[in-house]
Design an enzyme around this catalytic site. Structure first.
Site, PDB file in Angstrom:
ATOM      1  N   GLU B  79       0.820  -1.227   0.000  1.00  0.00           N
ATOM      2  CA  GLU B  79       0.000   0.000   0.000  1.00  0.00           C
ATOM      3  C   GLU B  79       0.845   1.266   0.000  1.00  0.00           C
ATOM      4  O   GLU B  79       0.412   2.308  -0.493  1.00  0.00           O
ATOM      5  CB  GLU B  79      -0.964  -0.004   1.189  1.00  0.00           C
ATOM      6  CG  GLU B  79      -2.092  -1.022   1.085  1.00  0.00           C
ATOM      7  CD  GLU B  79      -1.703  -2.392   1.636  1.00  0.00           C
ATOM      8  OE1 GLU B  79      -0.509  -2.618   1.925  1.00  0.00           O
ATOM      9  OE2 GLU B  79      -2.610  -3.249   1.761  1.00  0.00           O
ATOM     10  N   PHE B 141     -11.308  -7.159  14.339  1.00  0.00           N
ATOM     11  CA  PHE B 141     -10.279  -7.676  13.446  1.00  0.00           C
ATOM     12  C   PHE B 141      -9.943  -6.633  12.379  1.00  0.00           C
ATOM     13  O   PHE B 141     -10.821  -6.100  11.722  1.00  0.00           O
ATOM     14  CB  PHE B 141     -10.757  -8.973  12.785  1.00  0.00           C
ATOM     15  CG  PHE B 141      -9.756  -9.528  11.809  1.00  0.00           C
ATOM     16  CD1 PHE B 141      -8.493  -9.929  12.242  1.00  0.00           C
ATOM     17  CD2 PHE B 141     -10.056  -9.612  10.462  1.00  0.00           C
ATOM     18  CE1 PHE B 141      -7.560 -10.414  11.342  1.00  0.00           C
ATOM     19  CE2 PHE B 141      -9.124 -10.110   9.551  1.00  0.00           C
ATOM     20  CZ  PHE B 141      -7.873 -10.509   9.997  1.00  0.00           C
ATOM     21  N   GLN B 142      -8.682  -6.357  12.220  1.00  0.00           N
ATOM     22  CA  GLN B 142      -8.176  -5.376  11.262  1.00  0.00           C
ATOM     23  C   GLN B 142      -8.770  -3.989  11.452  1.00  0.00           C
ATOM     24  O   GLN B 142      -9.042  -3.278  10.494  1.00  0.00           O
ATOM     25  CB  GLN B 142      -8.363  -5.863   9.820  1.00  0.00           C
ATOM     26  CG  GLN B 142      -7.495  -7.093   9.542  1.00  0.00           C
ATOM     27  CD  GLN B 142      -7.381  -7.423   8.075  1.00  0.00           C
ATOM     28  OE1 GLN B 142      -8.325  -7.206   7.316  1.00  0.00           O
ATOM     29  NE2 GLN B 142      -6.229  -7.935   7.676  1.00  0.00           N
ATOM     30  N   LYS B 191     -17.239  -0.841   6.286  1.00  0.00           N
ATOM     31  CA  LYS B 191     -17.747  -1.819   5.337  1.00  0.00           C
ATOM     32  C   LYS B 191     -19.265  -1.729   5.160  1.00  0.00           C
ATOM     33  O   LYS B 191     -19.777  -1.814   4.040  1.00  0.00           O
ATOM     34  CB  LYS B 191     -17.361  -3.224   5.811  1.00  0.00           C
ATOM     35  CG  LYS B 191     -17.679  -4.307   4.800  1.00  0.00           C
ATOM     36  CD  LYS B 191     -17.107  -5.639   5.257  1.00  0.00           C
ATOM     37  CE  LYS B 191     -17.252  -6.685   4.165  1.00  0.00           C
ATOM     38  NZ  LYS B 191     -16.667  -7.964   4.582  1.00  0.00           N
ATOM     39  N   MET B 500      24.344   8.835   1.640  1.00  0.00           N
ATOM     40  CA  MET B 500      24.237  10.136   2.291  1.00  0.00           C
ATOM     41  C   MET B 500      24.581  10.035   3.771  1.00  0.00           C
ATOM     42  O   MET B 500      25.222  10.931   4.333  1.00  0.00           O
ATOM     43  CB  MET B 500      22.838  10.720   2.089  1.00  0.00           C
ATOM     44  CG  MET B 500      22.686  12.123   2.611  1.00  0.00           C
ATOM     45  SD  MET B 500      23.887  13.254   1.882  1.00  0.00           S
ATOM     46  CE  MET B 500      22.956  13.929   0.516  1.00  0.00           C
TER      47      MET B 500
HETATM   48  C1  LIG Z   1      12.548   5.691   5.032  1.00  0.00           C
HETATM   49  C2  LIG Z   1      13.845   6.319   5.366  1.00  0.00           C
HETATM   50  N1  LIG Z   1      14.676   5.738   6.256  1.00  0.00           N
HETATM   51  C3  LIG Z   1      15.874   6.312   6.541  1.00  0.00           C
HETATM   52  C4  LIG Z   1      16.236   7.500   5.970  1.00  0.00           C
HETATM   53  C5  LIG Z   1      17.572   8.149   6.309  1.00  0.00           C
HETATM   54  N2  LIG Z   1      18.421   8.224   5.128  1.00  0.00           N
HETATM   55  C6  LIG Z   1      18.531   9.343   4.375  1.00  0.00           C
HETATM   56  S1  LIG Z   1      19.505   9.132   3.042  1.00  0.00           S
HETATM   57  C7  LIG Z   1      19.823   7.541   3.453  1.00  0.00           C
HETATM   58  C8  LIG Z   1      20.711   6.695   2.600  1.00  0.00           C
HETATM   59  C9  LIG Z   1      20.098   6.409   1.297  1.00  0.00           C
HETATM   60  O1  LIG Z   1      20.849   5.396   0.667  1.00  0.00           O
HETATM   61  P1  LIG Z   1      20.694   5.122  -0.870  1.00  0.00           P
HETATM   62  O2  LIG Z   1      19.274   4.963  -1.227  1.00  0.00           O
HETATM   63  O3  LIG Z   1      21.608   4.014  -1.254  1.00  0.00           O
HETATM   64  O4  LIG Z   1      21.140   6.487  -1.522  1.00  0.00           O
HETATM   65  P2  LIG Z   1      22.588   7.143  -1.647  1.00  0.00           P
HETATM   66  O5  LIG Z   1      22.670   8.201  -0.601  1.00  0.00           O
HETATM   67  O6  LIG Z   1      23.601   6.072  -1.463  1.00  0.00           O
HETATM   68  O7  LIG Z   1      22.586   7.718  -3.020  1.00  0.00           O
HETATM   69  C10 LIG Z   1      19.177   7.195   4.639  1.00  0.00           C
HETATM   70  C11 LIG Z   1      19.290   5.888   5.307  1.00  0.00           C
HETATM   71  C12 LIG Z   1      15.320   8.075   5.067  1.00  0.00           C
HETATM   72  N3  LIG Z   1      15.553   9.250   4.469  1.00  0.00           N
HETATM   73  N4  LIG Z   1      14.149   7.468   4.774  1.00  0.00           N
END
Ligand SMILES: Cc1ncc(C[n+]2csc(CCOP(=O)(O)OP(=O)(O)O)c2C)c(N)n1
Ligand SMILES: [Mg+2]
Lengths: 166, 590
Positions: B79, B141-142, B191, B500
């Site tokens: 979803e 439920f749910q 529902k 990042m």
């Molecule tokens: C759902 C979620 N969890 C954690 C983060 C924290 N976060 C920001 S950037 C990042 C790394 C992203 O890694 P990747 O998709 O490989 O991108 P890259 O920076 O390597 O290009 C994380 C863990 C986030 N923004 N969103």
């Protein structure tokens, strides 16, 4: 600084949690909140007392205004309004203290609404100053329980919060 | 075959009262239709052509109606994908995106997507199934209190308790989602409401006492803004996502040219102003261009349009545009003065305000000449740059090559370094061609959003610039795109890291790479093939152009696994909390 807001809302379930949720989420401090139906049964009025500077007040007002169920938000300046709160105070009272307490109640034009063997329940209505003063006076007798409705406020004269200003 | 006994009615005993749940629809008289059918009628009246959804028990009657309704329903695989797809659809088309999920876990799976749409002011209507009204509040439920859960992340939400309210509520939901400052609206649909009968009539108008999105623009304020603009010597326009939402790009172009002001955009404002234009400064803020940040810091008039002074834009707030007077044009009065002091607020729809403004302005040539020269010098001195290599693929190079191959693509991004490089190294000329999760920064947004964008704009090339981490958060939608012939390209900048986060660890945590390495975790080419999509891998710079052209020529969804330099960082960079002219940049040797 303390501000009193009159907030007109749709009288629908969930509105109170929308409003209170907004306050907690955005870190605004509510000092008191009173709510009830208005002259129009479809509209409720909340009186909210908040603390904060003008910037906080502006944020509170405009964020509240964005809630779909909020019809209007009106800052009620204390100089142009009357405000009242009702407080019930259960105070310890025995034969030796009872008459003194009754004198205090008289002076404040409060009411004794229940008499027990060891306690009295006192009803006070007034603005913040009056309520605070009687509370201080009664303290030494022993306040066992205290409940307040929260402040309600209204503009003086013909000015109303629903836009009327004849 | 054994004959199982099927009761006509399911009886529920709740709080001592007996409730009946009809298994089948009530006898339908000519005058009435079921709530489920009414909902479909409402969606048709709202000209909804596509729904992204996922069924479940609470939605069975509605899905029964969808079986032969002439609305396209795209079955996602999670979803969250439905919510992001509706969001991407909305950003690409400007129309309201619609997603649908069942009660309980279906509804809670939408939450991230709803929060994402809320943070970026995207018009989405989310419809959730709910347990039958008599069971609500009993931990049935749910059952999940999804209106309670989404209270702080929706513009508004509804729980329908009477089928007769359904048409009005749907009408209001679409109206609220798409007007004023747009945002997601959730409708929770028990529902029994879907099987209850009503006399259907879709309302033509909306009456909401507490919601009036039409704002009377303060003409005096606009006049004052015009005269401030005429007098400014170092004006700069700071344009946000609001410019795109309100379709104000052509007015923005006219304004910039009339007052001769350079334009910088936020991440969400990318595309609002053509980046090839001499007045364009690209993006500002944490990973903005040096010249945009310098220009903001030295400006004497900052004209903010549809932007909200986010901390990723302003850096240290007291040092932000400290010499400038600030004009803030925004539709949302709550944004005025929220983060910075504003000298002149103008509240209203950006397009209307700019049109009015343009009618008060005269062509201005003289005053900002020296200012523009200074900015041009910064542009020459501090261009965006990276160290190219002929042995290892640089992620920035991938983006530039994608731009070269397909300059008019719709670029969608994941979150992280990939997102910033996509923002920096592609040249955006048109609104709604850069789609990204700005406010919430949701990893896993890009791929389903790209799917939604492609469904909304089937004739456009849609490319998701992905990270290897982000993509794994919603990669299950590969099944959806393959099954529904949604030809998107996913360009994974595979650096083997949560890049990042790794970058921050390198710069601010002593290179202690705590739980950010992803190396060798998955073979993306095989993953693509497992789903019936095309997988391409590029490991050398020389393979990049051909990988891209192969992907663009494909008639199916494609994943390109670009194996990129794992040590590459995003620059320029303003450390969190620093002023935006305190910029980190590595030495680049020629
Ligand atoms: C759902 C979620 N969890 C954690 C983060 C924290 N976060 C920001 S950037 C990042 C790394 C992203 O890694 P990747 O998709 O490989 O991108 P890259 O920076 O390597 O290009 C994380 C863990 C986030 N923004 N969103
Ligand atoms: Mg990565």
């Amino acid at each position: 600084m303390r501000h009193t807001l009159a907030v007109l809302v749709d009288n629908k379930p969930g509105v109170l949690s929308r409003v209170s949720g907004l306050f907690s989420r955005r870190g605004f401090n509510i000092e008191s909140l009173a709510v009830g139906m208005t002259e129009d049964p479809e509209i409720s009025r909340m009186t909210i007392v908040v603390r904060g500077d003008d910037r906080v007040l502006a944020q509170v007002t405009s964020q509240l205004g964005k809630l779909i169920d909020v019809i209007s938000v009106c800052d009620i300046p204390s100089s142009e309004s009357v405000d009242r709160e009702l407080v019930l105070i259960k105070v310890s009272a025995d034969a030796t203290t009872r008459s003194e307490i009754m004198q205090i109640v008289d002076i404040f034009r409060a009411k004794i609404i229940d008499v027990g063997t060891e306690t009295l329940i006192i009803e006070v209505t007034g603005d913040r100053g009056k309520v605070g003063a009687i509370e201080r006076m009664l303290k030494r007798f022993g306040i066992r329980e205290l409940v307040r409705t929260g402040m309600v406020a209204m503009n003086r004269n013909t000015k109303t919060v629903n836009g009327g200003d004849a | 075959m054994t004959d199982t006994w099927v009761p006509d009615h399911i009886l529920y005993l709740v709080k001592g009262r007996v409730f009946q749940l009809k298994r089948r629809k009530r006898t339908v008289t000519d005058a009435t239709i079921s709530g489920a059918k009414a909902l479909i009628e409402c969606l048709r009246d709202e000209r909804v052509d596509t729904i992204f959804g996922y069924p479940g028990g609470a939605l069975l009657p509605l899905y029964d109606e969808l079986y032969d309704a002439d609305i396209r329903h795209i079955l996602v695989r999670h979803e969250q994908g439905a919510a992001h797809a509706a969001d991407g659809y909305a950003r690409a088309t400007g129309k309201v995106g619609v997603c649908l999920a069942t009660s309980g876990p279906g509804a809670t799976n939408l939450v991230t997507g709803i929060a994402n749409a809320y943070m970026d002011s995207i018009p989405v209507v989310a419809i959730t199934g709910q347990v039958p009204t008599p069971l609500i509040g009993n931990d049935a439920f749910q059952e999940a209190d999804i209106t309670g859960i989404t209270l702080p992340i929706t513009k508004h939400n509804y729980l329908i308790k009477d089928v007769n309210d359904l048409p009005r509520i749907v009408k209001e939901a679409f109206f609220i989602a798409s007007t004023g400052r747009p945002g997601p609206v959730l409708i929770d649909l028990p529902k029994d409401i879907t099987t209850d009968e009503l006399e259907f009539k879709y309302p033509e108008t909306v009456h909401l006492r507490g919601y009036h999105p039409d704002i009377n623009i303060d003409k005096d304020a606009v006049r004052r803004a015009a005269s401030m603009m005429m007098q400014a010597e170092r004006p700069i326009i700071y344009a946000g996502g609001g410019v795109i939402i309100s379709n104000t790009s052509s007015e923005l172009l006219k304004l910039a040219e009339t007052i001769n002001a350079p334009v910088t955009t936020t991440l969400l404002g990318i595309g609002a102003f053509p980046q090839s234009h001499p007045l364009s400064l690209g993006m500002l803020g944490m990973h903005g261009t040096r010249y945009a940040n310098y220009a903001v810091q030295e400006s004497d008039l900052l004209i903010a349009i549809g932007a909200r002074f986010d901390d990723r834009v302003t850096g240290k707030i007291d040092a932000f545009a400290a010499q400038a007077k600030v004009i803030h044009i925004d539709i949302d009065p709550a944004e005025i003065g929220k983060n910075v002091r504003v000298d002149l607020p103008v509240i209203g729809d950006a397009r209307e305000v700019l049109r009015l403004l343009l009618s008060y302005l005269r062509e201005k040539q003289s005053k900002s000449g020296a200012w523009l020269e200074k900015i041009d010098a910064w542009k020459k001195e501090y261009p965006l740059q990276y160290q190219q290599s002929d042995t290892v693929i640089k992620p920035q190079y991938v983006i530039q090559e994608i731009h070269r191959a397909c300059p008019d693509a719709i670029i969608v991004t994941e979150v992280g370094q990939n997102q910033m490089w996509a923002a920096q190294y592609f040249q955006y000329e048109q609104p709604r061609t850069f789609i990204t999760s700005g406010g919430l920064g949701t990893m896993g947004y890009g791929f389903p959003a790209a799917m939604g964008a492609k469904v909304g704009c089937p004739d456009r090339t849609v490319i998701d610039i992905a990270g290897d981490g982000s993509f794994q958060m919603t990669s299950q939608e590969l099944a959806t795109v393959v099954k529904n012939d949604i030809c998107v390209v996913v360009a994974i900048l595979n650096n083997g890291y949560l890049g990042m986060v790794r970058q921050w660890q390198e710069l601010f945590f002593d290179r202690r790479y705590s739980h950010t390495e992803l190396t060798q975790s998955v073979d993306f080419v095989k993953l693509a093939e497992a789903y019936g999509a095309i997988g391409i891998r590029a490991e050398k710079p020389s393979e990049v152009p051909s990988a891209i052209s192969e992907a663009l020529a494909a008639d199916r969804a494609v994943i390109i696994d670009f194996v990129v330099d794992p040590t590459e960082n995003v620059f320029p960079m303003v450390p969190a909390g620093a002023a935006i002219n305190e910029i980190l940049e590595p030495e680049v040797t020629a």
